[in-house]
Design an enzyme around this catalytic site. Structure first.
Site, PDB file in Angstrom:
ATOM      1  CD  GLN A  85      -2.778  -1.204   2.459  1.00  0.00           C
ATOM      2  OE1 GLN A  85      -2.613  -0.417   3.389  1.00  0.00           O
ATOM      3  NE2 GLN A  85      -3.699  -2.157   2.499  1.00  0.00           N
ATOM      4  CG  HIS A 149      -3.179  -0.281   7.665  1.00  0.00           C
ATOM      5  ND1 HIS A 149      -3.906  -0.679   8.754  1.00  0.00           N
ATOM      6  CD2 HIS A 149      -3.747  -0.881   6.595  1.00  0.00           C
ATOM      7  CE1 HIS A 149      -4.881  -1.503   8.354  1.00  0.00           C
ATOM      8  NE2 HIS A 149      -4.788  -1.626   7.032  1.00  0.00           N
ATOM      9  CD  GLU A 243     -14.402   4.532  13.020  1.00  0.00           C
ATOM     10  OE1 GLU A 243     -14.435   3.651  13.890  1.00  0.00           O
ATOM     11  OE2 GLU A 243     -13.790   5.620  13.164  1.00  0.00           O
ATOM     12  CE1 TYR A 253     -13.199  11.688  16.243  1.00  0.00           C
ATOM     13  CE2 TYR A 253     -11.010  12.387  16.901  1.00  0.00           C
ATOM     14  CZ  TYR A 253     -12.318  12.689  16.589  1.00  0.00           C
ATOM     15  OH  TYR A 253     -12.766  13.987  16.648  1.00  0.00           O
TER      16      TYR A 253
END
Length: 370
Positions: A85, A149, A243, A253
Protein backbone atom coordinates in the site's frame (compact mmCIF):
# COMPACT_ATOMS: atom_id res chain seq x y z
CA UNK A 1 -29.69 1.90 1.50
CA UNK A 2 -27.28 -1.00 1.93
CA UNK A 3 -29.09 -4.32 1.45
CA UNK A 4 -26.20 -6.79 1.82
CA UNK A 5 -25.99 -8.57 5.17
CA UNK A 6 -23.61 -6.96 7.70
CA UNK A 7 -20.42 -8.66 8.85
CA UNK A 8 -21.22 -8.05 12.51
CA UNK A 9 -24.20 -8.01 14.86
CA UNK A 10 -23.07 -4.75 16.49
CA UNK A 11 -25.74 -2.12 17.00
CA UNK A 12 -25.16 1.56 16.19
CA UNK A 13 -24.75 4.04 19.02
CA UNK A 14 -27.47 6.31 17.64
CA UNK A 15 -30.08 6.32 14.85
CA UNK A 16 -28.62 7.12 11.44
CA UNK A 17 -25.06 6.12 12.31
CA UNK A 18 -25.14 3.46 9.59
CA UNK A 19 -27.38 2.32 6.69
CA UNK A 20 -29.05 5.67 6.27
CA UNK A 21 -31.79 6.04 3.66
CA UNK A 22 -30.88 6.61 0.04
CA UNK A 23 -31.07 9.88 -1.89
CA UNK A 24 -30.99 10.45 -5.65
CA UNK A 25 -29.51 13.42 -7.47
CA UNK A 26 -32.27 15.22 -9.35
CA UNK A 27 -29.96 17.24 -11.61
CA UNK A 28 -28.92 15.44 -14.78
CA UNK A 29 -25.23 14.57 -14.47
CA UNK A 30 -22.76 12.22 -16.14
CA UNK A 31 -19.53 10.46 -15.38
CA UNK A 32 -17.14 10.71 -18.32
CA UNK A 33 -13.94 8.71 -18.77
CA UNK A 34 -11.18 11.17 -19.71
CA UNK A 35 -8.06 9.01 -19.73
CA UNK A 36 -6.99 5.47 -18.83
CA UNK A 37 -3.20 5.80 -19.17
CA UNK A 38 -2.26 6.73 -15.59
CA UNK A 39 -0.01 4.34 -13.68
CA UNK A 40 -1.47 3.51 -10.25
CA UNK A 41 -2.67 7.04 -9.43
CA UNK A 42 -3.19 7.76 -5.72
CA UNK A 43 -3.75 11.48 -5.14
CA UNK A 44 -5.35 14.26 -7.17
CA UNK A 45 -5.63 17.98 -6.53
CA UNK A 46 -6.64 21.04 -8.53
CA UNK A 47 -4.17 23.67 -9.70
CA UNK A 48 -5.13 27.37 -9.72
CA UNK A 49 -5.43 27.36 -13.52
CA UNK A 50 -7.93 24.49 -13.39
CA UNK A 51 -5.64 21.66 -14.43
CA UNK A 52 -5.12 18.63 -12.22
CA UNK A 53 -1.97 17.44 -10.43
CA UNK A 54 -1.87 13.69 -9.84
CA UNK A 55 0.52 11.38 -7.95
CA UNK A 56 1.42 7.96 -9.26
CA UNK A 57 2.33 5.37 -6.67
CA UNK A 58 5.73 4.50 -8.13
CA UNK A 59 7.04 8.01 -7.40
CA UNK A 60 6.08 10.43 -10.17
CA UNK A 61 3.51 13.16 -10.62
CA UNK A 62 1.52 14.03 -13.74
CA UNK A 63 -0.46 17.07 -14.81
CA UNK A 64 -3.76 16.46 -16.61
CA UNK A 65 -6.06 18.89 -18.35
CA UNK A 66 -9.78 18.73 -17.66
CA UNK A 67 -10.12 17.23 -21.14
CA UNK A 68 -7.88 14.34 -20.08
CA UNK A 69 -4.59 15.21 -21.79
CA UNK A 70 -1.64 13.98 -19.72
CA UNK A 71 1.69 15.75 -19.42
CA UNK A 72 5.03 13.96 -18.99
CA UNK A 73 6.15 12.43 -15.72
CA UNK A 74 7.39 14.98 -13.19
CA UNK A 75 10.65 13.85 -11.62
CA UNK A 76 12.89 15.04 -8.77
CA UNK A 77 10.82 13.38 -6.05
CA UNK A 78 12.59 11.48 -3.22
CA UNK A 79 12.58 7.70 -3.51
CA UNK A 80 9.45 5.90 -2.32
CA UNK A 81 8.80 2.36 -1.12
CA UNK A 82 5.89 1.39 -3.36
CA UNK A 83 5.46 -2.17 -2.16
CA UNK A 84 1.98 -3.08 -0.98
CA UNK A 85 0.00 0.00 0.00
CA UNK A 86 3.05 2.27 -0.05
CA UNK A 87 4.41 4.74 -2.57
CA UNK A 88 3.78 8.34 -3.52
CA UNK A 89 0.49 9.11 -1.81
CA UNK A 90 -1.58 12.24 -1.13
CA UNK A 91 -0.71 15.77 -2.21
CA UNK A 92 -1.85 19.37 -2.04
CA UNK A 93 -0.59 22.70 -3.34
CA UNK A 94 0.15 25.90 -1.48
CA UNK A 95 -2.69 28.46 -1.38
CA UNK A 96 -0.11 30.86 -2.88
CA UNK A 97 0.90 28.38 -5.58
CA UNK A 98 0.60 30.95 -8.38
CA UNK A 99 3.40 32.91 -6.71
CA UNK A 100 5.55 30.21 -5.09
CA UNK A 101 4.67 26.99 -7.03
CA UNK A 102 5.03 24.91 -3.85
CA UNK A 103 3.69 21.35 -3.66
CA UNK A 104 3.35 19.25 -0.49
CA UNK A 105 3.01 15.47 -0.52
CA UNK A 106 3.01 12.34 1.63
CA UNK A 107 4.96 9.19 0.79
CA UNK A 108 6.24 5.96 2.27
CA UNK A 109 9.94 6.64 2.75
CA UNK A 110 12.41 3.73 2.73
CA UNK A 111 14.79 3.85 5.70
CA UNK A 112 17.21 1.38 7.28
CA UNK A 113 14.58 0.07 9.73
CA UNK A 114 11.95 -0.44 7.00
CA UNK A 115 9.83 2.53 5.99
CA UNK A 116 7.59 5.25 7.41
CA UNK A 117 5.02 7.86 6.47
CA UNK A 118 6.88 11.05 5.54
CA UNK A 119 5.91 14.53 4.34
CA UNK A 120 7.88 16.49 1.75
CA UNK A 121 7.68 19.75 -0.14
CA UNK A 122 9.21 21.17 -3.30
CA UNK A 123 8.75 23.70 -6.06
CA UNK A 124 7.20 22.67 -9.37
CA UNK A 125 9.63 23.92 -12.00
CA UNK A 126 8.54 26.54 -14.49
CA UNK A 127 8.64 23.96 -17.29
CA UNK A 128 6.56 21.57 -15.14
CA UNK A 129 8.97 18.67 -15.64
CA UNK A 130 10.49 18.35 -12.18
CA UNK A 131 10.17 19.16 -8.50
CA UNK A 132 12.95 21.50 -7.42
CA UNK A 133 14.63 21.41 -3.99
CA UNK A 134 12.51 18.54 -2.70
CA UNK A 135 12.85 18.40 1.07
CA UNK A 136 11.46 15.96 3.64
CA UNK A 137 9.96 18.13 6.39
CA UNK A 138 8.39 15.52 8.68
CA UNK A 139 8.68 11.83 9.47
CA UNK A 140 5.95 10.05 11.43
CA UNK A 141 8.16 7.51 13.16
CA UNK A 142 8.85 4.99 14.36
CA UNK A 143 9.82 3.16 11.17
CA UNK A 144 8.49 -0.35 10.61
CA UNK A 145 9.30 -3.11 8.16
CA UNK A 146 5.81 -3.52 6.67
CA UNK A 147 3.85 -2.59 3.57
CA UNK A 148 0.42 -1.51 4.83
CA UNK A 149 -1.60 1.29 6.47
CA UNK A 150 0.36 4.47 5.81
CA UNK A 151 -2.64 6.82 5.93
CA UNK A 152 -1.26 9.38 3.52
CA UNK A 153 -3.58 12.34 2.97
CA UNK A 154 -2.65 15.99 3.39
CA UNK A 155 -4.62 19.26 3.37
CA UNK A 156 -3.83 22.91 4.12
CA UNK A 157 -6.09 24.26 6.86
CA UNK A 158 -7.56 27.74 7.18
CA UNK A 159 -4.51 28.97 9.09
CA UNK A 160 -2.08 27.86 6.38
CA UNK A 161 -0.77 24.85 8.29
CA UNK A 162 -0.57 21.26 7.04
CA UNK A 163 -2.75 18.43 8.34
CA UNK A 164 -1.60 14.86 7.64
CA UNK A 165 -3.08 11.43 8.33
CA UNK A 166 -0.97 8.42 9.33
CA UNK A 167 -1.92 4.76 9.64
CA UNK A 168 -1.01 2.29 12.37
CA UNK A 169 0.76 -0.05 9.91
CA UNK A 170 -1.85 -2.83 10.27
CA UNK A 171 0.07 -5.54 12.10
CA UNK A 172 -0.82 -6.65 15.63
CA UNK A 173 2.64 -5.54 16.75
CA UNK A 174 2.10 -1.93 15.66
CA UNK A 175 -1.65 -1.56 16.06
CA UNK A 176 -1.55 -0.48 19.75
CA UNK A 177 0.63 2.50 18.76
CA UNK A 178 -2.51 4.26 17.52
CA UNK A 179 -3.14 4.85 21.23
CA UNK A 180 0.49 5.65 22.09
CA UNK A 181 1.11 9.39 22.63
CA UNK A 182 4.80 8.89 21.83
CA UNK A 183 4.26 7.21 18.44
CA UNK A 184 3.44 8.88 15.11
CA UNK A 185 1.36 5.89 13.99
CA UNK A 186 -2.42 6.13 13.77
CA UNK A 187 -2.61 9.91 14.19
CA UNK A 188 -3.84 13.11 12.64
CA UNK A 189 -0.87 15.48 12.67
CA UNK A 190 -0.80 19.27 12.26
CA UNK A 191 2.47 20.97 11.34
CA UNK A 192 3.75 24.16 9.78
CA UNK A 193 5.03 24.24 6.21
CA UNK A 194 8.51 23.89 7.71
CA UNK A 195 7.52 20.68 9.50
CA UNK A 196 7.30 22.08 13.04
CA UNK A 197 4.33 21.58 15.43
CA UNK A 198 1.65 24.09 14.42
CA UNK A 199 0.62 26.79 16.89
CA UNK A 200 -2.62 26.10 18.71
CA UNK A 201 -2.38 22.32 18.69
CA UNK A 202 -4.03 20.44 21.58
CA UNK A 203 -1.81 18.89 24.23
CA UNK A 204 -2.04 15.19 23.45
CA UNK A 205 1.62 14.44 23.98
CA UNK A 206 4.43 16.35 25.64
CA UNK A 207 6.87 14.47 23.41
CA UNK A 208 4.95 15.05 20.16
CA UNK A 209 3.22 18.47 20.16
CA UNK A 210 2.37 18.06 16.47
CA UNK A 211 -0.37 15.52 17.26
CA UNK A 212 -3.93 16.70 16.60
CA UNK A 213 -5.93 13.51 17.30
CA UNK A 214 -5.21 9.84 17.94
CA UNK A 215 -6.77 6.38 17.75
CA UNK A 216 -6.92 5.98 13.96
CA UNK A 217 -6.54 2.80 11.91
CA UNK A 218 -5.85 3.73 8.29
CA UNK A 219 -7.19 7.21 7.50
CA UNK A 220 -6.96 7.79 3.75
CA UNK A 221 -9.34 10.75 3.46
CA UNK A 222 -9.19 14.32 4.78
CA UNK A 223 -11.41 17.24 3.78
CA UNK A 224 -12.36 20.64 5.20
CA UNK A 225 -16.04 21.58 5.26
CA UNK A 226 -16.49 24.62 2.97
CA UNK A 227 -18.85 26.42 5.36
CA UNK A 228 -17.78 25.47 8.89
CA UNK A 229 -14.10 24.78 8.19
CA UNK A 230 -14.37 21.56 10.23
CA UNK A 231 -11.94 18.76 9.46
CA UNK A 232 -13.53 15.48 8.33
CA UNK A 233 -11.77 12.16 7.91
CA UNK A 234 -12.48 8.80 6.29
CA UNK A 235 -10.94 5.72 7.85
CA UNK A 236 -10.72 2.11 6.79
CA UNK A 237 -11.98 -0.34 9.37
CA UNK A 238 -11.23 -4.07 9.39
CA UNK A 239 -14.02 -6.43 8.26
CA UNK A 240 -16.88 -3.99 8.61
CA UNK A 241 -16.61 -0.71 10.48
CA UNK A 242 -15.30 1.79 7.93
CA UNK A 243 -15.79 5.25 9.43
CA UNK A 244 -16.40 8.91 8.79
CA UNK A 245 -15.26 11.18 11.62
CA UNK A 246 -15.47 14.89 12.29
CA UNK A 247 -12.05 15.47 13.79
CA UNK A 248 -11.94 17.63 16.89
CA UNK A 249 -8.57 18.65 18.35
CA UNK A 250 -7.30 16.46 21.15
CA UNK A 251 -9.92 13.74 20.79
CA UNK A 252 -9.33 9.98 20.77
CA UNK A 253 -11.15 8.09 18.01
CA UNK A 254 -10.81 4.73 19.64
CA UNK A 255 -8.85 2.31 17.47
CA UNK A 256 -8.11 -0.43 18.40
CA UNK A 257 -9.99 -0.23 21.72
CA UNK A 258 -13.41 0.26 20.12
CA UNK A 259 -14.76 -0.22 16.61
CA UNK A 260 -17.58 -1.66 14.53
CA UNK A 261 -15.62 -4.30 12.62
CA UNK A 262 -14.11 -7.76 13.04
CA UNK A 263 -10.70 -9.21 12.32
CA UNK A 264 -10.48 -10.63 8.80
CA UNK A 265 -10.51 -14.05 10.47
CA UNK A 266 -13.97 -13.25 11.84
CA UNK A 267 -12.74 -12.93 15.42
CA UNK A 268 -13.45 -9.91 17.59
CA UNK A 269 -11.05 -7.01 17.61
CA UNK A 270 -9.71 -6.83 21.17
CA UNK A 271 -12.62 -6.99 23.59
CA UNK A 272 -15.15 -6.58 20.80
CA UNK A 273 -16.68 -3.38 22.18
CA UNK A 274 -18.06 -0.45 20.19
CA UNK A 275 -18.33 2.24 22.88
CA UNK A 276 -16.21 3.41 25.77
CA UNK A 277 -16.19 6.57 27.84
CA UNK A 278 -13.65 9.07 26.61
CA UNK A 279 -13.51 7.63 23.09
CA UNK A 280 -15.29 9.27 20.15
CA UNK A 281 -18.03 7.68 18.07
CA UNK A 282 -17.86 7.91 14.29
CA UNK A 283 -20.39 10.19 12.63
CA UNK A 284 -21.16 7.31 10.26
CA UNK A 285 -19.91 3.79 9.54
CA UNK A 286 -20.34 1.10 6.88
CA UNK A 287 -20.86 -2.63 7.39
CA UNK A 288 -20.11 -4.21 4.94
CA UNK A 289 -17.28 -1.90 4.08
CA UNK A 290 -16.94 0.88 1.54
CA UNK A 291 -13.11 0.82 1.77
CA UNK A 292 -13.03 4.62 1.79
CA UNK A 293 -10.02 6.42 0.42
CA UNK A 294 -9.91 10.05 -0.74
CA UNK A 295 -12.77 12.49 -0.27
CA UNK A 296 -13.86 16.05 -0.91
CA UNK A 297 -16.71 18.37 -0.06
CA UNK A 298 -18.62 19.88 -2.97
CA UNK A 299 -18.87 23.65 -3.10
CA UNK A 300 -20.21 24.98 -6.41
CA UNK A 301 -23.33 26.20 -8.15
CA UNK A 302 -22.65 23.65 -10.91
CA UNK A 303 -24.95 21.14 -9.19
CA UNK A 304 -26.53 23.18 -6.42
CA UNK A 305 -28.14 20.22 -4.62
CA UNK A 306 -24.64 18.81 -4.00
CA UNK A 307 -23.45 21.83 -2.05
CA UNK A 308 -21.76 20.84 1.23
CA UNK A 309 -22.20 17.14 0.38
CA UNK A 310 -19.25 14.84 1.04
CA UNK A 311 -17.99 12.61 -1.78
CA UNK A 312 -15.87 9.60 -0.78
CA UNK A 313 -14.07 7.22 -3.11
CA UNK A 314 -14.65 3.52 -2.50
CA UNK A 315 -12.09 0.81 -3.27
CA UNK A 316 -13.53 -2.67 -2.69
CA UNK A 317 -17.06 -1.23 -3.01
CA UNK A 318 -16.17 0.19 -6.46
CA UNK A 319 -18.29 3.30 -6.29
CA UNK A 320 -18.22 6.88 -5.02
CA UNK A 321 -20.42 7.56 -2.01
CA UNK A 322 -22.26 10.87 -1.83
CA UNK A 323 -23.20 11.73 1.75
CA UNK A 324 -25.76 14.43 2.54
CA UNK A 325 -24.83 15.96 5.91
CA UNK A 326 -26.96 18.18 8.12
CA UNK A 327 -25.99 19.33 11.61
CA UNK A 328 -22.94 17.04 11.45
CA UNK A 329 -25.06 13.95 10.83
CA UNK A 330 -25.48 11.89 7.67
CA UNK A 331 -29.07 12.09 6.44
CA UNK A 332 -28.76 10.41 3.04
CA UNK A 333 -26.40 8.38 0.86
CA UNK A 334 -26.10 7.86 -2.89
CA UNK A 335 -23.78 5.72 -5.03
CA UNK A 336 -22.12 7.22 -8.11
CA UNK A 337 -20.33 5.46 -10.99
CA UNK A 338 -21.15 2.05 -9.55
CA UNK A 339 -21.31 0.57 -13.05
CA UNK A 340 -17.69 1.37 -13.92
CA UNK A 341 -16.25 -1.53 -11.88
CA UNK A 342 -13.31 0.59 -10.70
CA UNK A 343 -11.45 0.98 -7.42
CA UNK A 344 -11.89 4.72 -6.88
CA UNK A 345 -8.85 6.11 -5.06
CA UNK A 346 -9.15 9.91 -4.78
CA UNK A 347 -11.39 12.80 -5.79
CA UNK A 348 -11.17 16.58 -6.09
CA UNK A 349 -13.43 19.40 -7.18
CA UNK A 350 -12.34 21.26 -10.28
CA UNK A 351 -12.48 24.99 -10.93
CA UNK A 352 -15.34 24.27 -13.36
CA UNK A 353 -17.63 22.86 -10.65
CA UNK A 354 -17.14 19.24 -11.74
CA UNK A 355 -15.63 16.43 -9.69
CA UNK A 356 -12.52 14.63 -10.93
CA UNK A 357 -11.60 11.17 -9.68
CA UNK A 358 -8.82 8.64 -10.27
CA UNK A 359 -8.89 4.86 -9.95
CA UNK A 360 -6.32 2.22 -9.07
CA UNK A 361 -6.74 0.86 -12.58
CA UNK A 362 -5.33 4.10 -14.04
CA UNK A 363 -8.45 5.97 -15.06
CA UNK A 364 -9.36 9.65 -14.75
CA UNK A 365 -13.07 10.56 -14.71
CA UNK A 366 -15.02 13.80 -14.78
CA UNK A 367 -18.39 13.88 -12.94
CA UNK A 368 -20.48 16.90 -13.79
CA UNK A 369 -23.69 18.38 -15.03
CA UNK A 370 -24.91 17.16 -18.41
Amino acid sequence: METSPPNTSYQPAFPGQTRIGSVTTQTAYEGKLLNSALSRPWGITTLPDGRLLITEKSGTMRIATTQGQLGPSITGIPAVDDRGQGGLLGLTVDPQFTANRMVYWVFSEPVQEGNLTAVAKGRLSDNEQQIENATVIYRAGPAYNGTMHYGGRIVVDGTGNLIISTGERSDLATRPQAQDPASGLGKIIRITKEGQPAPGNPTISQQRPEFYSLGHRNPQGLALHPTTGDLWESEMGPRGGDEINRIQPGKNYGWPTIGYGLEYSGQKVGEGITQKEGLEQPVYYWDPVLSPSGMTFYNSDGIAEWNNNLFITGLSSKHIARLVIRDNKVVGEERLLAGENQRFRDITQGKDGALYTVTDEGRLYRIGKK
